[in-house]
Design an enzyme around this catalytic site. Structure first.
Site, PDB file in Angstrom:
ATOM      1  N   GLU A  63      19.730  54.172 -25.796  1.00 17.85           N
ATOM      2  CA  GLU A  63      18.564  54.701 -26.515  1.00 17.85           C
ATOM      3  C   GLU A  63      18.003  53.549 -27.345  1.00 17.85           C
ATOM      4  O   GLU A  63      18.536  53.231 -28.402  1.00 17.85           O
ATOM      5  CB  GLU A  63      18.982  55.872 -27.425  1.00 17.85           C
ATOM      6  CG  GLU A  63      19.562  57.059 -26.685  1.00 17.85           C
ATOM      7  CD  GLU A  63      18.523  57.869 -25.920  1.00 17.85           C
ATOM      8  OE1 GLU A  63      17.308  57.679 -26.169  1.00 17.85           O
ATOM      9  OE2 GLU A  63      18.916  58.671 -25.071  1.00 17.85           O
ATOM     10  N   CYS A 112      12.560  55.358 -34.465  1.00  9.89           N
ATOM     11  CA  CYS A 112      12.262  54.788 -33.146  1.00  9.89           C
ATOM     12  C   CYS A 112      10.971  55.340 -32.569  1.00  9.89           C
ATOM     13  O   CYS A 112      10.304  54.679 -31.783  1.00  9.89           O
ATOM     14  CB  CYS A 112      13.419  55.061 -32.191  1.00  9.89           C
ATOM     15  SG  CYS A 112      13.821  56.814 -32.083  1.00  9.89           S
TER      16      CYS A 112
HETATM   17  P1  NAD Z   1      21.824  48.267 -36.328  1.00  7.40           P
HETATM   18  O1  NAD Z   1      21.581  46.906 -36.858  1.00  7.40           O
HETATM   19  O2  NAD Z   1      22.413  49.293 -37.213  1.00  7.40           O
HETATM   20  O3  NAD Z   1      22.698  48.101 -34.998  1.00  7.40           O
HETATM   21  C1  NAD Z   1      23.018  49.181 -34.173  1.00  7.40           C
HETATM   22  C2  NAD Z   1      24.495  49.145 -33.832  1.00  7.40           C
HETATM   23  O4  NAD Z   1      24.767  47.972 -33.066  1.00  7.40           O
HETATM   24  C3  NAD Z   1      25.375  49.076 -35.069  1.00  7.40           C
HETATM   25  O5  NAD Z   1      26.379  50.041 -34.969  1.00  7.40           O
HETATM   26  C4  NAD Z   1      25.914  47.668 -35.067  1.00  7.40           C
HETATM   27  O6  NAD Z   1      27.187  47.569 -35.607  1.00  7.40           O
HETATM   28  C5  NAD Z   1      25.936  47.339 -33.590  1.00  7.40           C
HETATM   29  N1  NAD Z   1      25.833  45.899 -33.342  1.00  7.40           N
HETATM   30  C6  NAD Z   1      25.041  45.005 -33.991  1.00  7.40           C
HETATM   31  N2  NAD Z   1      25.212  43.769 -33.462  1.00  7.40           N
HETATM   32  C7  NAD Z   1      26.136  43.885 -32.485  1.00  7.40           C
HETATM   33  C8  NAD Z   1      26.739  42.971 -31.575  1.00  7.40           C
HETATM   34  N3  NAD Z   1      26.422  41.675 -31.573  1.00  7.40           N
HETATM   35  N4  NAD Z   1      27.648  43.449 -30.707  1.00  7.40           N
HETATM   36  C9  NAD Z   1      27.969  44.756 -30.685  1.00  7.40           C
HETATM   37  N5  NAD Z   1      27.436  45.659 -31.530  1.00  7.40           N
HETATM   38  C10 NAD Z   1      26.532  45.236 -32.413  1.00  7.40           C
HETATM   39  O7  NAD Z   1      20.482  48.928 -35.851  1.00  7.40           O
HETATM   40  P2  NAD Z   1      19.298  48.352 -34.963  1.00  7.40           P
HETATM   41  O8  NAD Z   1      19.793  47.974 -33.628  1.00  7.40           O
HETATM   42  O9  NAD Z   1      18.482  47.383 -35.704  1.00  7.40           O
HETATM   43  O10 NAD Z   1      18.488  49.744 -34.885  1.00  7.40           O
HETATM   44  C11 NAD Z   1      17.135  49.822 -34.854  1.00  7.40           C
HETATM   45  C12 NAD Z   1      16.685  49.910 -33.410  1.00  7.40           C
HETATM   46  O11 NAD Z   1      17.183  51.117 -32.821  1.00  7.40           O
HETATM   47  C13 NAD Z   1      15.191  49.981 -33.277  1.00  7.40           C
HETATM   48  O12 NAD Z   1      14.804  49.188 -32.198  1.00  7.40           O
HETATM   49  C14 NAD Z   1      14.935  51.452 -32.979  1.00  7.40           C
HETATM   50  O13 NAD Z   1      13.724  51.667 -32.294  1.00  7.40           O
HETATM   51  C15 NAD Z   1      16.145  51.791 -32.161  1.00  7.40           C
HETATM   52  N6  NAD Z   1      16.424  53.222 -32.179  1.00  7.40           N
HETATM   53  C16 NAD Z   1      16.282  53.916 -31.017  1.00  7.40           C
HETATM   54  C17 NAD Z   1      16.501  55.292 -30.997  1.00  7.40           C
HETATM   55  C18 NAD Z   1      16.315  56.104 -29.743  1.00  7.40           C
HETATM   56  O14 NAD Z   1      16.669  57.274 -29.754  1.00  7.40           O
HETATM   57  N7  NAD Z   1      15.785  55.552 -28.677  1.00  7.40           N
HETATM   58  C19 NAD Z   1      16.889  55.934 -32.174  1.00  7.40           C
HETATM   59  C20 NAD Z   1      17.049  55.180 -33.334  1.00  7.40           C
HETATM   60  C21 NAD Z   1      16.816  53.817 -33.328  1.00  7.40           C
END
Ligand code: NAD
Length: 517
Positions: A218, A252
């Protein structure tokens, strides 16, 4: 940021093993036990609403109303839906009737995949973890949750409450950052649900591929809005700005940029200004209705984008990095090559991109990665259909923004860069289960039908086999055959009409006499 609540890396394989052992114990084969656990999940949240509100205030500066709307309400919907429908979802179903095979009683049943790993982002941390948990339990799975380290207060609270309310062997929380998540991803899971950005999504997909683990991704992207100049401009401005400033744009499904006809930009901007004043009469900074950015790093990133833009600020633009504050910001006259039109902003900055007409708007959407949502504001069905029929995205939403993620029965899911697989409700249950097929073939079937399959093969066997094979649909006619067919039909009609005229009408008969036929 304190890391004292992180799970020791050396404990992670143990947690993985405990969850697998508990899953194999068969506890969750009982639907009654699944229902009990789903209900417990609901009460985990209900009994601790205030603590979650406080944690989200610390993590995201969240107004309580946003927490109730985006986190609590959506989880309650999922809990109730899973609880009420579990019998229906898990009931085995008869396969489509087939005369040749019905005696074998072919059936399909949704069975659990095993232990699900859920990795969640920071923006709606309760919803992103607890709603899939409801789907995982309904499907009969154990689950390990990995909250975002960027929302530490919520992550710690979940780690405290999950073992208090749910089965301690089946359900676990692993807290940590990149090293912990990297360790988690080395292990073999039965399904991974990752929600977050596409860069990490690729890391997770590579790790899943190592074990051939099925995956739901997602992800995010830039959601466009197309505005018809004949729309209800006040309503459009109110709903678009609400979608952009809720959770300070960290949703998102938040609208990122608005494609408006050049001649309509002024009117649309005026409407946004009015709405902005009505949302924050005393300014957004001291408003109880406005959220903060998750971290200083993200606040700086968004502020840099604002500083680099060549667009014109309509309102906002100011920031306080230490307070993680970015004002609700609208930029007009933003060009396609502007920094604000590159990466997903994921903050409260709305870009207005003037276009010639709706065709240019459609081209702009199609030249970019597939978004999670395409939004259109118009009262004209033809306008809505034109945009939706000529673009592709996770969802197609008319006259609204963001809210679709809370509507029961419609899943969330992306396409291309915005991810794959589905989230919430029965669709989540389907992601976490596989269809196990079964049949039971009675001995007499060989006597009357399928005995021919055993060697030595005989000519009657081949005949019987051919008789059992499905017939094909009618052979499609080629285009040329269709054209020829139409021509023949036309000639035949002319001939019949001519014959009827000469036989049935007075002038026709006279003509025949004259020609002495
Ligand atoms: P975040 O920084 O919290 O990271 C998400 C998860 O990835 C965390 O649990 C983190 O620990 C893990 N992570 C980070 N780096 C990592 C690595 N190198 N290796 C393994 N795991 C790692 O959040 P984010 O990714 O910045 O979230 C925001 C993004 O999520 C936006 O792009 C948003 O659009 C998307 N999003 C999508 C949905 C959906 O339903 N499609 C919902 C919410 C958010």
């Amino acid at each position: 940021m304190s890391t004292s609540f992180y799970t020791p890396i050396e404990d992670i394989p143990q947690i993985h093993k405990r969850a697998h052992d508990a899953y194999r114990s068969g506890k969750l084969k009982s639907i009654a036990y699944r229902k009990e656990q789903i209900a417990q999940l609901g009460y985990l949240l209900k009994d601790n609403e205030q603590r979650f509100c406080d944690a989200l205030k610390l993590d995201l500066g969240r107004p309580v109303q946003d927490t109730i709307f985006f986190d609590f309400a959506a989880v309650y919907v999922e809990v109730k839906m899973a609880y009420d429908n579990i019998e229906k979802w898990t009931r085995s179903q008869r396969a489509e009737f087939s005369f040749n095979f019905f005696a074998m009683g072919p059936r399909l049943r949704s069975e659990p995949k095993g232990v699900i790993l859920g990795i969640a982002p920071f923006n709606v941390p309760v919803f992103m973890l607890l709603s899939p948990l409801a789907g995982a339990i309904a499907g009969g799975n154990a689950m390990v949750l990995k909250p975002s380290e960027q929302t530490p207060a919520t992550a710690q609270l979940l780690a405290e409450l999950i073992p208090k309310y749910l089965d301690r062997d089946l359900f676990h929380v692993i807290n940590g950052g990149v090293p912990e998540t990297t360790k988690v991803l080395e292990l073999k899971w039965d399904h991974i649900l990752y929600t977050g950005n596409g860069r990490v999504g690729r890391i997770v997909a590579r790790a899943a591929a190592e074990h051939l683990t099925p995956l739901t991704l997602e992800l995010g992207g830039k959601n466009p809005v197309v505005v018809d100049p004949k729309c209800d401009v006040q309503m459009a401005a109110r709903r678009i700005l609400w979608g952009r400033v809720s959770n300070a744009g960290q949703i998102c499904l938040s609208p990122e940029y608005v494609l408006v006809p050049e001649h309509f930009q002024d009117k649309f901007v005026e409407a946004l200004q009015e709405v902005y004043k009505s949302f924050y009469p005393d300014g957004p900074r001291n408003s109880d209705s406005y959220c903060r950015i998750v971290s200083e790093a993200h606040t700086k990133r968004i502020k840099n984008l604002i500083d680099q833009t060549k667009g014109t600020i309509v309102f906002g633009g100011d920031a306080d990095i230490a307070e993680r504050y970015i004002a609700p910001t609208v930029m007009r006259d933003v060009r396609l090559d502007d920094p604000l039109m590159g990466e997903e902003v994921f903050g409260p900055v709305l870009s207005i991109v003037p276009v010639k007409d709706v065709d240019e708007a459609i081209n702009i959407i199609n030249e970019r990665d597939h978004p999670l949502a395409v939004y259109v504001f118009s009262q004209d069905k033809a306008f809505l259909n034109k945009v939706f029929d000529n673009t592709e995205s996770g969802s197609a939403i008319a006259n609204e923004t963001v809210i679709s993620c809370g509507v029961p029965g419609i899943p969330m899911g992306g396409l291309g860069e915005s991810g794959y697989g589905y989230y919430t409700g029965k669709h989540m249950f389907d992601e976490f289960t596989h269809i196990r097929v079964s049949l039971n073939n009675p001995g007499w079937v060989d006597k009357i039908a399928f005995g021919f399959r055993f060697p030595p093969y005989k000519p009657e066997g081949e005949k019987q086999l051919r008789a059992l094979s499905s017939s094909l649909p009618p052979r499609p006619t080629s285009k040329q055959q269709a054209v020829n067919g139409k021509r023949w039909g036309l000639w035949l009609a002319v001939l019949l009409a001519g014959a009827s005229w000469t036989v049935l009408t007075e002038p026709g008969r006279a003509l025949v006499k004259q020609l002495k036929f």
